[in-house]
Design a protein around this motif. Structure first.
Motif, mmCIF file in Angstrom:
data_model
loop_
_atom_site.group_PDB
_atom_site.id
_atom_site.type_symbol
_atom_site.label_atom_id
_atom_site.label_comp_id
_atom_site.label_asym_id
_atom_site.label_seq_id
_atom_site.Cartn_x
_atom_site.Cartn_y
_atom_site.Cartn_z
ATOM 1 N N ALA A 63 0.505 -42.010 -21.455
ATOM 2 C CA ALA A 63 1.885 -41.550 -21.602
ATOM 3 C C ALA A 63 2.002 -40.280 -22.434
ATOM 4 O O ALA A 63 3.020 -39.582 -22.339
ATOM 5 N N ASP A 64 0.989 -39.942 -23.197
ATOM 6 C CA ASP A 64 1.079 -38.777 -24.073
ATOM 7 C C ASP A 64 -0.026 -37.754 -23.802
ATOM 8 O O ASP A 64 -0.344 -36.951 -24.664
ATOM 9 N N LYS A 65 -0.588 -37.761 -22.614
ATOM 10 C CA LYS A 65 -1.666 -36.823 -22.327
ATOM 11 C C LYS A 65 -1.114 -35.528 -21.749
ATOM 12 O O LYS A 65 -0.359 -35.520 -20.781
ATOM 13 N N ARG A 66 -1.501 -34.428 -22.350
ATOM 14 C CA ARG A 66 -1.008 -33.101 -21.984
ATOM 15 C C ARG A 66 -1.142 -32.807 -20.491
ATOM 16 O O ARG A 66 -0.222 -32.278 -19.871
ATOM 17 N N VAL A 67 -2.262 -33.153 -19.918
ATOM 18 C CA VAL A 67 -2.509 -32.847 -18.511
ATOM 19 C C VAL A 67 -1.506 -33.542 -17.586
ATOM 20 O O VAL A 67 -1.238 -33.079 -16.495
ATOM 21 N N LEU A 68 -0.909 -34.628 -18.044
ATOM 22 C CA LEU A 68 0.027 -35.382 -17.218
ATOM 23 C C LEU A 68 1.490 -35.137 -17.563
ATOM 24 O O LEU A 68 2.355 -35.288 -16.706
ATOM 25 N N THR A 69 1.788 -34.801 -18.787
ATOM 26 C CA THR A 69 3.170 -34.918 -19.250
ATOM 27 C C THR A 69 3.948 -33.628 -19.484
ATOM 28 O O THR A 69 5.152 -33.683 -19.640
ATOM 29 N N ILE A 70 3.314 -32.498 -19.526
ATOM 30 C CA ILE A 70 4.049 -31.282 -19.861
ATOM 31 C C ILE A 70 4.410 -30.508 -18.603
ATOM 32 O O ILE A 70 3.565 -29.876 -17.980
ATOM 33 N N GLY A 71 5.676 -30.600 -18.221
ATOM 34 C CA GLY A 71 6.290 -29.772 -17.179
ATOM 35 C C GLY A 71 5.533 -29.550 -15.899
ATOM 36 O O GLY A 71 4.563 -30.212 -15.604
ATOM 37 N N HIS A 72 6.008 -28.605 -15.136
ATOM 38 C CA HIS A 72 5.385 -28.225 -13.878
ATOM 39 C C HIS A 72 5.297 -26.707 -13.820
ATOM 40 O O HIS A 72 5.821 -26.016 -14.682
ATOM 41 N N ALA A 73 4.644 -26.184 -12.813
ATOM 42 C CA ALA A 73 4.443 -24.743 -12.660
ATOM 43 C C ALA A 73 3.909 -24.151 -13.964
ATOM 44 O O ALA A 73 4.479 -23.243 -14.543
ATOM 45 N N ASN B 142 -1.995 -25.322 -10.245
ATOM 46 C CA ASN B 142 -0.813 -26.183 -10.173
ATOM 47 C C ASN B 142 -0.872 -27.169 -9.013
ATOM 48 O O ASN B 142 -0.359 -28.283 -9.120
ATOM 49 N N GLU B 143 -1.497 -26.798 -7.916
ATOM 50 C CA GLU B 143 -1.680 -27.740 -6.809
ATOM 51 C C GLU B 143 -2.606 -28.883 -7.221
ATOM 52 O O GLU B 143 -2.337 -30.050 -6.927
ATOM 53 N N ALA B 144 -3.690 -28.552 -7.901
ATOM 54 C CA ALA B 144 -4.619 -29.592 -8.379
ATOM 55 C C ALA B 144 -3.935 -30.480 -9.416
ATOM 56 O O ALA B 144 -4.109 -31.703 -9.418
ATOM 57 N N LEU B 145 -3.126 -29.876 -10.268
ATOM 58 C CA LEU B 145 -2.391 -30.624 -11.284
ATOM 59 C C LEU B 145 -1.383 -31.577 -10.632
ATOM 60 O O LEU B 145 -1.279 -32.746 -11.021
ATOM 61 N N ALA B 146 -0.671 -31.099 -9.613
ATOM 62 C CA ALA B 146 0.302 -31.936 -8.902
ATOM 63 C C ALA B 146 -0.397 -33.107 -8.205
ATOM 64 O O ALA B 146 0.086 -34.244 -8.244
ATOM 65 N N GLN B 147 -1.536 -32.830 -7.591
ATOM 66 C CA GLN B 147 -2.280 -33.899 -6.919
ATOM 67 C C GLN B 147 -2.759 -34.940 -7.929
ATOM 68 O O GLN B 147 -2.673 -36.147 -7.681
ATOM 69 N N LEU B 148 -3.253 -34.492 -9.077
ATOM 70 C CA LEU B 148 -3.684 -35.410 -10.130
ATOM 71 C C LEU B 148 -2.525 -36.300 -10.556
ATOM 72 O O LEU B 148 -2.655 -37.526 -10.624
ATOM 73 N N ARG B 149 -1.395 -35.702 -10.851
ATOM 74 C CA ARG B 149 -0.238 -36.470 -11.308
ATOM 75 C C ARG B 149 0.219 -37.474 -10.246
ATOM 76 O O ARG B 149 0.554 -38.608 -10.578
ATOM 77 N N ASP B 150 0.239 -37.058 -8.992
ATOM 78 C CA ASP B 150 0.642 -37.980 -7.916
ATOM 79 C C ASP B 150 -0.281 -39.189 -7.858
ATOM 80 O O ASP B 150 0.172 -40.330 -7.746
ATOM 81 N N ARG B 151 -1.574 -38.941 -7.916
ATOM 82 C CA ARG B 151 -2.538 -40.031 -7.813
ATOM 83 C C ARG B 151 -2.468 -40.973 -9.012
ATOM 84 O O ARG B 151 -2.511 -42.192 -8.844
ATOM 85 N N VAL B 152 -2.359 -40.400 -10.212
ATOM 86 C CA VAL B 152 -2.272 -41.241 -11.408
ATOM 87 C C VAL B 152 -0.957 -42.013 -11.408
ATOM 88 O O VAL B 152 -0.929 -43.202 -11.729
ATOM 89 N N GLN B 153 0.134 -41.351 -11.021
ATOM 90 C CA GLN B 153 1.436 -42.025 -10.987
ATOM 91 C C GLN B 153 1.404 -43.204 -10.015
ATOM 92 O O GLN B 153 1.912 -44.286 -10.323
#
Length: 146
Positions: free
Chosen positions: A35-45, A113-124
């Motif tokens: 819940a507090d990991k930078r790679v997952l929680t700070i904004g988009h783009a 940002n595409e890799a970041l979005a994919q990571l967030r989708d999978r973890v979510q």
């Protein structure tokens, strides 16, 4: 907390045992950690300049998920499957960055940002499964633009 027998005595009628964490307790620890990991929680783009910090955060998450997996006693549990899928998502993000994160270097904002979005989708997705199964508050990761 559970109790797991570790040894039995035949004639002394003795039993050795240890306390173990329940899958639900481990699942809660995972949710609290992520819940507090930078790679997952700070904004988009996010700007490419943050790629190095995000890769370090992803590596930390991967290591920590491996530690949580060693605490699970049931080899085929749903939680083990979900945590492995999360760990794989972090591994894939790191691999997308290439050796030393070079693929996320200057001019790679879109790729990063595409890799970041994919990571967030999978973890979510995996976190949603865990939170439903164990009746926990799940992750509420920020939305991203497509």
């Amino acid at each position: 907390m559970g109790i797991r027998p570790t040894a039995f005595s035949a004639f002394g009628f003795g039993v050795n045992w240890e306390f173990t964490k329940s899958d639900r307790a481990i699942a809660q620890e995972v949710m609290d950690f992520l819940a507090d990991k930078r790679v997952l929680t700070i904004g988009h783009a996010r700007p490419q300049a943050e790629a190095t910090a995000c890769l370090a955060s992803a590596a930390e998450c991967r290591i920590r998920l491996s530690e949580y997996l060693t605490q699970l006693k049931k080899p085929g549990s749903d939680l083990r499957i979900w945590l492995r899928a999360m760990r794989q998502a972090f591994t894939d993000f790191i691999e997308a960055g290439g050796p030393n994160g070079r693929r996320f270097g200057p001019g790679s904002d879109t790729r990063f940002n595409e890799a970041l979005a994919q990571l967030r989708d999978r973890v979510q997705q995996q976190a949603d499964e865990v939170s439903v199964r164990y009746k926990l508050s799940g992750l509420n990761l920020p939305e991203h633009e497509r």
